[in-house]
Design a protein around this motif. Structure first.
Motif, PDB file in Angstrom:
ATOM      1  N   HIS A  41       0.747  -1.296  -0.047  1.00 41.42           N
ATOM      2  CA  HIS A  41      -0.005   0.087   0.083  1.00 41.42           C
ATOM      3  C   HIS A  41       0.906   1.358   0.119  1.00 41.42           C
ATOM      4  N   CYS A  42       2.018   1.237   0.497  1.00 41.31           N
ATOM      5  CA  CYS A  42       2.647   2.469   0.641  1.00 41.31           C
ATOM      6  C   CYS A  42       3.096   2.994  -0.657  1.00 41.31           C
ATOM      7  N   GLU A  44       1.067   3.474  -3.147  1.00 43.21           N
ATOM      8  CA  GLU A  44      -0.102   3.883  -3.636  1.00 43.21           C
ATOM      9  C   GLU A  44      -0.183   5.505  -4.328  1.00 43.21           C
ATOM     10  N   TRP A 128       9.096   5.228  12.504  1.00 39.97           N
ATOM     11  CA  TRP A 128       9.095   6.579  12.509  1.00 39.97           C
ATOM     12  C   TRP A 128       7.638   7.056  12.195  1.00 39.97           C
ATOM     13  N   GLY A 129       6.492   6.549  12.469  1.00 39.10           N
ATOM     14  CA  GLY A 129       5.179   6.745  12.194  1.00 39.10           C
ATOM     15  C   GLY A 129       4.680   7.650  13.435  1.00 39.10           C
ATOM     16  N   THR A 130       3.465   8.385  13.067  1.00 38.75           N
ATOM     17  CA  THR A 130       2.943   9.001  14.189  1.00 38.75           C
ATOM     18  C   THR A 130       2.803   8.541  15.620  1.00 38.75           C
ATOM     19  N   ARG A 137       4.938  13.633  13.961  1.00 36.27           N
ATOM     20  CA  ARG A 137       5.821  12.778  13.302  1.00 36.27           C
ATOM     21  C   ARG A 137       7.220  12.975  14.029  1.00 36.27           C
ATOM     22  N   LYS A 180       0.056   5.551  11.452  1.00 37.35           N
ATOM     23  CA  LYS A 180       0.282   5.698  10.026  1.00 37.35           C
ATOM     24  C   LYS A 180       1.752   6.233  10.190  1.00 37.35           C
ATOM     25  N   ALA A 199      -0.502  -1.534   5.566  1.00 38.86           N
ATOM     26  CA  ALA A 199      -0.396   0.051   5.363  1.00 38.86           C
ATOM     27  C   ALA A 199      -1.975   0.351   4.874  1.00 38.86           C
TER      28      ALA A 199
HETATM   29  O1  QJS Z   1       1.661   4.402   7.177  1.00 39.45           O
HETATM   30  C1  QJS Z   1       0.537   3.979   6.485  1.00 39.45           C
HETATM   31  O2  QJS Z   1      -0.242   3.177   6.731  1.00 39.45           O
HETATM   32  C2  QJS Z   1       0.665   4.395   5.042  1.00 39.45           C
HETATM   33  N1  QJS Z   1      -0.339   3.800   4.302  1.00 39.45           N
HETATM   34  C3  QJS Z   1      -0.120   4.399   3.096  1.00 39.45           C
HETATM   35  C4  QJS Z   1      -0.826   4.243   1.676  1.00 39.45           C
HETATM   36  C5  QJS Z   1      -0.475   5.134   0.782  1.00 39.45           C
HETATM   37  C6  QJS Z   1       0.365   6.263   0.906  1.00 39.45           C
HETATM   38  F1  QJS Z   1       0.779   6.987  -0.317  1.00 39.45           F
HETATM   39  C7  QJS Z   1       1.040   6.474   2.140  1.00 39.45           C
HETATM   40  C8  QJS Z   1       0.578   5.549   3.146  1.00 39.45           C
HETATM   41  C9  QJS Z   1       1.116   5.502   4.542  1.00 39.45           C
HETATM   42  N2  QJS Z   1       2.127   6.213   5.051  1.00 39.45           N
HETATM   43  C10 QJS Z   1       1.951   7.551   5.162  1.00 39.45           C
HETATM   44  O3  QJS Z   1       0.973   8.224   4.821  1.00 39.45           O
HETATM   45  C11 QJS Z   1       2.952   8.375   5.619  1.00 39.45           C
HETATM   46  C12 QJS Z   1       3.288   9.884   5.183  1.00 39.45           C
HETATM   47  C13 QJS Z   1       2.693   9.615   6.526  1.00 39.45           C
HETATM   48  C14 QJS Z   1       3.707   9.474   7.830  1.00 39.45           C
HETATM   49  C15 QJS Z   1       3.091   9.375   9.027  1.00 39.45           C
HETATM   50  C16 QJS Z   1       3.855   9.457   9.976  1.00 39.45           C
HETATM   51  C17 QJS Z   1       5.358   9.897   9.957  1.00 39.45           C
HETATM   52  C18 QJS Z   1       5.866  10.246   8.894  1.00 39.45           C
HETATM   53  C19 QJS Z   1       4.974  10.103   7.426  1.00 39.45           C
END
Ligand code: QJS
Length: 232
Positions: A41-42, A44, A128-130, A137, A180, A199
Motif C-alpha cells: 500500500h505504501c 499508492e 517513525w510513524g505518528t 511525526r 500511520k 498499510a
Molecule cells: O503508514 C501507512 O499506513 C501508510 N499507508 C499509505 C498508503 C498510501 C500512501 F501513499 C502512504 C501511506 C502510508 N504512510 C503515510 O501516509 C506516511 C506519510 C505519513 C507519515 C506518517 C507519520 C510519519 C511520517 C510520515
C-alpha cells in the motif's frame, strides 16, 4: 508508534525508512544484503516513482556514523495486493547495490514456518510513524511492545468482523499501537520477523480495532522466488 518510547539508538539495525523526496513514507526492514521488505500500500500515492531507502538511522535528520540513503533498482509489490483490502500487502525492494553491513545495518531473519504465533505472545514493533493523536511525526525511531491476539478475537464482529485471513495476524491496540508511517515495519517476536505492519488506513490506539500485520511465513516462497529471479 502511539504511546511507545524512543528506541535505543541502532539496536534495531534492520530498520529501514522508505523515503520519497526526502520524506519518510513507510517503514521496512532488511531481509538480505540487497533486499528490503515493506508493505505494498505504501506505493499508492507515489505514481510509479521509486523509493529511496534509509538504512543505519536512528534520527531521520541528524548525521549518524552508518546512516546511508540507498537508491532502489526495482520494486516488487505482491501480485495479489490491491487498494481495496489488506490482502498480500507486501512490497519487496531491490537496492541498487548490496547494503554495507555493520553494527547499525544488519539483516533480520523472517519466520519461514507457517504456524500462528500464540496469542498473548509479546512482540515488538518500531517505526517513525505518528506518535500522538495530533499526528506528530517523530525524528527518532520509536518502539512499543504489544501482545498478539488470536485471529478469532480479531475477527469478532465488533473488531475486524471476519476480514482477518490466515495470512494475517493481530496485536492488541488498546492505547499503545502502531500508526500511520509505521506500515511496512516488522513485528518481531522472539527475535524473528513474524509480520509486516499493513498499510491500509486504520484508526490507531482504539482497542476495538486491533493492529493488523501480514504474516511473512506464508510468503517465504514468493520472497525467495523474487530474490532469485531479479537480475543482478
Ligand atoms: O503508514 C501507512 O499506513 C501508510 N499507508 C499509505 C498508503 C498510501 C500512501 F501513499 C502512504 C501511506 C502510508 N504512510 C503515510 O501516509 C506516511 C506519510 C505519513 C507519515 C506518517 C507519520 C510519519 C511520517 C510520515
Amino acid at each position: 508508534i502511539l504511546r511507545g518510547s524512543v528506541a535505543k539508538p541502532h539496536l534495531k539495525p534492520y530498520m529501514a525508512s522508505l523515503q520519497m523526496d526526502g520524506q519518510h513514507v513507510c517503514g521496512g526492514f532488511l531481509i538480505a544484503e540487497q533486499w528490503v521488505l515493506s508493505a505494498a500500500h505504501c506505493t499508492e500515492e507515489t505514481d510509479g516513482k521509486l523509493f529511496q531507502v534509509l538504512l543505519g538511522a536512528h534520527s531521520l535528520t541528524e548525521p549518524e556514523p552508518h546512516k546511508r540513503l540507498y537508491q532502489v533498482r526495482a520494486q516488487f509489490p505482491h501480485p495479489g495486493s490491491n487498494i481495496h483490502n489488506n490482502k498480500d500487502d507486501l512490497l519487496l525492494l531491490q537496492l541498487e547495490e548490496k547494503a554495507e553491513l555493520n553494527a547499525d545495518v544488519r539483516v533480520l531473519p523472517f519466520q519461514r514456518e507457517d504456524r500462528d504465533v500464540a496469542a498473548e505472545t509479546v512482540c515488538e514493533v518500531a517505526g517513525w510513524g505518528t506518535i500522538d493523536h495530533s499526528g506528530r511525526r517523530p525524528d527518532k525511531l520509536h518502539q512499543v511492545e504489544r501482545p498478539v491476539i488470536s485471529r478469532d478475537v480479531c475477527n469478532h464482529r465488533t473488531r475486524h468482523d471476519g476480514t482477518i485471513t490466515k495470512n494475517m495476524m493481530c496485536t492488541d491496540s488498546r492505547r499503545m499501537d502502531t500508526c500511520k508511517g509505521d506500515s511496512g515495519g516488522p513485528l518481531v517476536c522472539n527475535g524473528v520477523a513474524e509480520g509486516v505492519v499493513t498499510a491500509g488506513s486504520r484508526v490507531c490506539g482504539n482497542y476495538k480495532k486491533p493492529a493488523i500485520y501480514t504474516r511473512i511465513a506464508p510468503y517465504a516462497a514468493w520472497i525467495d522466488s523474487v530474490m532469485a529471479s531479479a537480475d543482478e
